[in-house]
Design a protein around this motif. Structure first.
Motif, PDB file in Angstrom:
ATOM      1  N   ILE A  88      -0.766  -2.534  -6.838  1.00  0.00           N
ATOM      2  CA  ILE A  88       0.442  -3.023  -6.150  1.00  0.00           C
ATOM      3  C   ILE A  88       0.096  -3.459  -4.723  1.00  0.00           C
ATOM      4  N   ASP A  89      -0.740  -2.676  -4.051  1.00  0.00           N
ATOM      5  CA  ASP A  89      -1.167  -3.061  -2.692  1.00  0.00           C
ATOM      6  C   ASP A  89      -1.826  -4.433  -2.702  1.00  0.00           C
ATOM      7  N   ALA A  90      -2.641  -4.698  -3.730  1.00  0.00           N
ATOM      8  CA  ALA A  90      -3.358  -5.982  -3.790  1.00  0.00           C
ATOM      9  C   ALA A  90      -2.381  -7.151  -3.856  1.00  0.00           C
ATOM     10  N   VAL A  91      -1.261  -6.957  -4.554  1.00  0.00           N
ATOM     11  CA  VAL A  91      -0.254  -8.019  -4.620  1.00  0.00           C
ATOM     12  C   VAL A  91       0.309  -8.289  -3.220  1.00  0.00           C
ATOM     13  N   TYR A  92       0.667  -7.214  -2.517  1.00  0.00           N
ATOM     14  CA  TYR A  92       1.210  -7.389  -1.164  1.00  0.00           C
ATOM     15  C   TYR A  92       0.170  -7.989  -0.217  1.00  0.00           C
ATOM     16  N   LEU A  93      -1.079  -7.514  -0.309  1.00  0.00           N
ATOM     17  CA  LEU A  93      -2.111  -7.967   0.630  1.00  0.00           C
ATOM     18  C   LEU A  93      -2.478  -9.438   0.415  1.00  0.00           C
ATOM     19  N   SER A  94      -2.264  -9.947  -0.794  1.00  0.00           N
ATOM     20  CA  SER A  94      -2.600 -11.347  -1.041  1.00  0.00           C
ATOM     21  C   SER A  94      -1.765 -12.269  -0.158  1.00  0.00           C
ATOM     22  N   ASN A  95      -0.629 -11.780   0.274  1.00  0.00           N
ATOM     23  CA  ASN A  95       0.298 -12.579   1.078  1.00  0.00           C
ATOM     24  C   ASN A  95       0.235 -12.225   2.560  1.00  0.00           C
ATOM     25  N   GLN A  96      -0.714 -11.363   2.946  1.00  0.00           N
ATOM     26  CA  GLN A  96      -0.729 -10.798   4.302  1.00  0.00           C
ATOM     27  C   GLN A  96      -2.015 -11.216   5.020  1.00  0.00           C
ATOM     28  N   PRO A  97      -1.903 -11.907   6.166  1.00  0.00           N
ATOM     29  CA  PRO A  97      -3.127 -12.323   6.866  1.00  0.00           C
ATOM     30  C   PRO A  97      -4.056 -11.152   7.203  1.00  0.00           C
ATOM     31  N   LEU A  98      -3.567 -10.088   7.778  1.00  0.00           N
ATOM     32  CA  LEU A  98      -4.422  -8.923   8.047  1.00  0.00           C
ATOM     33  C   LEU A  98      -4.608  -8.158   6.746  1.00  0.00           C
ATOM     34  N   LYS A  99      -5.818  -8.058   6.261  1.00  0.00           N
ATOM     35  CA  LYS A  99      -6.054  -7.411   4.965  1.00  0.00           C
ATOM     36  C   LYS A  99      -6.205  -5.903   5.128  1.00  0.00           C
ATOM     37  N   ARG A 100      -5.222  -5.319   5.770  1.00  0.00           N
ATOM     38  CA  ARG A 100      -5.195  -3.869   5.979  1.00  0.00           C
ATOM     39  C   ARG A 100      -3.843  -3.369   5.482  1.00  0.00           C
ATOM     40  N   ARG A 101      -3.866  -2.300   4.695  1.00  0.00           N
ATOM     41  CA  ARG A 101      -2.621  -1.751   4.150  1.00  0.00           C
ATOM     42  C   ARG A 101      -1.824  -1.044   5.258  1.00  0.00           C
ATOM     43  N   GLY A 102      -0.544  -1.389   5.378  1.00  0.00           N
ATOM     44  CA  GLY A 102       0.294  -0.756   6.389  1.00  0.00           C
ATOM     45  C   GLY A 102       0.584   0.702   6.063  1.00  0.00           C
ATOM     46  N   VAL A 103       0.645   1.533   7.100  1.00  0.00           N
ATOM     47  CA  VAL A 103       0.955   2.955   6.921  1.00  0.00           C
ATOM     48  C   VAL A 103       2.126   3.321   7.836  1.00  0.00           C
ATOM     49  N   PRO A 104       2.840   4.404   7.512  1.00  0.00           N
ATOM     50  CA  PRO A 104       4.015   4.760   8.306  1.00  0.00           C
ATOM     51  C   PRO A 104       3.748   4.848   9.811  1.00  0.00           C
ATOM     52  N   ASP A 105       2.560   5.310  10.198  1.00  0.00           N
ATOM     53  CA  ASP A 105       2.272   5.443  11.628  1.00  0.00           C
ATOM     54  C   ASP A 105       2.257   4.092  12.344  1.00  0.00           C
ATOM     55  N   ASP A 106       1.987   2.991  11.632  1.00  0.00           N
ATOM     56  CA  ASP A 106       2.036   1.666  12.274  1.00  0.00           C
ATOM     57  C   ASP A 106       3.439   1.416  12.849  1.00  0.00           C
ATOM     58  N   VAL A 107       4.442   1.762  12.070  1.00  0.00           N
ATOM     59  CA  VAL A 107       5.821   1.543  12.513  1.00  0.00           C
ATOM     60  C   VAL A 107       6.193   2.566  13.590  1.00  0.00           C
ATOM     61  N   ARG A 138       3.379   1.827   2.171  1.00  0.00           N
ATOM     62  CA  ARG A 138       3.522   2.633   0.958  1.00  0.00           C
ATOM     63  C   ARG A 138       4.223   3.952   1.280  1.00  0.00           C
ATOM     64  N   THR A 139       5.431   4.120   0.789  1.00  0.00           N
ATOM     65  CA  THR A 139       6.208   5.359   0.930  1.00  0.00           C
ATOM     66  C   THR A 139       6.953   5.553  -0.396  1.00  0.00           C
ATOM     67  N   SER A 140       7.764   6.607  -0.474  1.00  0.00           N
ATOM     68  CA  SER A 140       8.502   6.804  -1.721  1.00  0.00           C
ATOM     69  C   SER A 140       9.484   5.661  -1.956  1.00  0.00           C
ATOM     70  N   LEU A 141       9.947   5.016  -0.864  1.00  0.00           N
ATOM     71  CA  LEU A 141      10.900   3.909  -1.024  1.00  0.00           C
ATOM     72  C   LEU A 141      10.250   2.698  -1.669  1.00  0.00           C
ATOM     73  N   SER A 142       8.994   2.440  -1.331  1.00  0.00           N
ATOM     74  CA  SER A 142       8.352   1.201  -1.787  1.00  0.00           C
ATOM     75  C   SER A 142       7.428   1.404  -2.976  1.00  0.00           C
ATOM     76  N   SER A 143       7.272   2.670  -3.421  1.00  0.00           N
ATOM     77  CA  SER A 143       6.381   2.939  -4.536  1.00  0.00           C
ATOM     78  C   SER A 143       7.091   2.590  -5.844  1.00  0.00           C
ATOM     79  N   PHE A 144       6.520   1.698  -6.623  1.00  0.00           N
ATOM     80  CA  PHE A 144       7.218   1.232  -7.815  1.00  0.00           C
ATOM     81  C   PHE A 144       7.074   2.150  -9.015  1.00  0.00           C
ATOM     82  N   SER A 145       5.849   2.692  -9.233  1.00  0.00           N
ATOM     83  CA  SER A 145       5.697   3.337 -10.524  1.00  0.00           C
ATOM     84  C   SER A 145       4.685   4.482 -10.582  1.00  0.00           C
TER      85      SER A 145
END
Ligand code: NAD
Length: 279
Positions: free
Chosen positions: A212-231, A189-196
């Motif tokens: 919106i996170d719930a939509v992304y997480l439904s498709n993601q095995p690890l049920k943890r929201r990614g943050v900029p520090d991960d990258v 979640r950053t300004s680039l990926s924030s829809f509304s």
């Protein structure tokens, strides 16, 4: 902190916000001196001021060849060298849900920033690095460039191109002691990926983000929201000497999305079979 990047000089494009900002902060904490190259002068200047003499801001449009060459020269001039370039700056495109509705009006700009920009940066940095003991180049792609999907075709095409460029130039630059790797983030979640949610009052914005996170997480095995520090952490590893034998890879940082579908289809099939037998 282990000061893994002590003595290193890095340029981070798009370093004033989102993933780039998290990487600037981590690299400085790890002992690097960092040129923050971004088109956002307000955020970039403030970040550099907050980080002190290890950080410097320069206004750069990564799609402009002359500005990119000046960016490399500035880092070398200010900090006495250049060891790491993170081509992170990127833009999204208008989120048409289907290709037939897409005017492709932003195609040229998306390609210029997301693909030409990293190519210009890589060339300018590598021309310096090859005569100064080698270096590390990182490119920030996206799972949208790895996995096919609907919508945002210009963005997908630019990131797929970036992955292939990254691997190919890694082979070409290996002879000069330059490693080139690609990061492949999932949803962060950053300004680039924030829809509304922007502009809404805090509790409503939080609800929109969570939905919106719930939509992304439904498709993601690890049920943890990614943050900029991960990258940023993955970028630190690939930039460090711990990754000295790694070049030409595209590293997913996405909670397992690339590994496969988290839905247990066998369970669904068995349930459907049992239901059909009952009917
Ligand atoms: P962001 O919008 O939060 O930050 C991008 C930064 O790049 C901003 O500071 C912006 O000013 C700067 N920038 C944009 N165009 C520029 C240009 N032409 N020249 C210089 N600077 C420019 O976005 P983010 O989410 O941190 O994205 C960073 C990178 O990560 C992008 O390449 C993006 O495609 C990629 N990415 C993001 C996600 C995600 O979910 N957020 C997922 C996969 C990949």
């Amino acid at each position: 902190m282990a000061q893994e990047l002590a003595g290193k000089v890095a340029i981070i494009t798009g370093g004033a916000g989102g993933i780039g900002r998290a990487t600037v902060e981590l690299f400085v904490a790890e002992g690097a001196r960092v040129l923050i190259a971004d088109r956002d002068g307000t955020a970039g200047t403030a970040l550099a001021a907050a980080l002190g003499p290890a950080a410097l801001f320069m206004a750069v449009d990564v799609a402009d060849r002359a500005q990119v060459q000046a960016m490399v020269a500035r880092a070398v001039d200010a900090f006495g060298g250049l060891h790491i370039l993170f081509n992170n700056a990127g833009i999204s495109c208008a989120p048409f849900p289907h290709f037939l509705d897409d005017s492709l009006a932003d195609f040229d700009r998306v390609m210029a920033v997301n693909l030409l920009g990293p190519m210009l940066g890589t060339q300018a940095a590598a021309r310096h690095m090859k005569d100064h003991g080698g270096g590390v180049i990182l490119n920030n792609a996206s799972i949208a460039g790895l996995l096919a999907g609907q919508a945002m075709m210009s963005y997908r095409a630019s990131k797929a191109g970036l992955i292939q460029f990254s691997k190919s130039v890694a082979i070409d630059l290996a002879q000069h002691g330059i490693r080139v790797n690609c990061l492949v983030p999932g949803h962060i979640r950053t300004s680039l990926s924030s829809f509304s949610a922007q502009g809404a009052e805090a509790d409503r914005a939080a609800r929109v983000d969570a939905a919106i996170d719930a939509v992304y997480l439904s498709n993601q095995p690890l049920k943890r929201r990614g943050v900029p520090d991960d990258v940023a952490q993955a970028a630190l590893f690939l930039a460090s000497d711990r990754a000295r034998q790694i070049t030409g890879i595209a590293m997913p940082v996405e909670g397992g999305v690339v590994a496969g579908d988290p839905v247990n289809h066998l369970e669904d099939i068995l349930t459907a079979r049992a239901q059909a037998l009952l009917d």
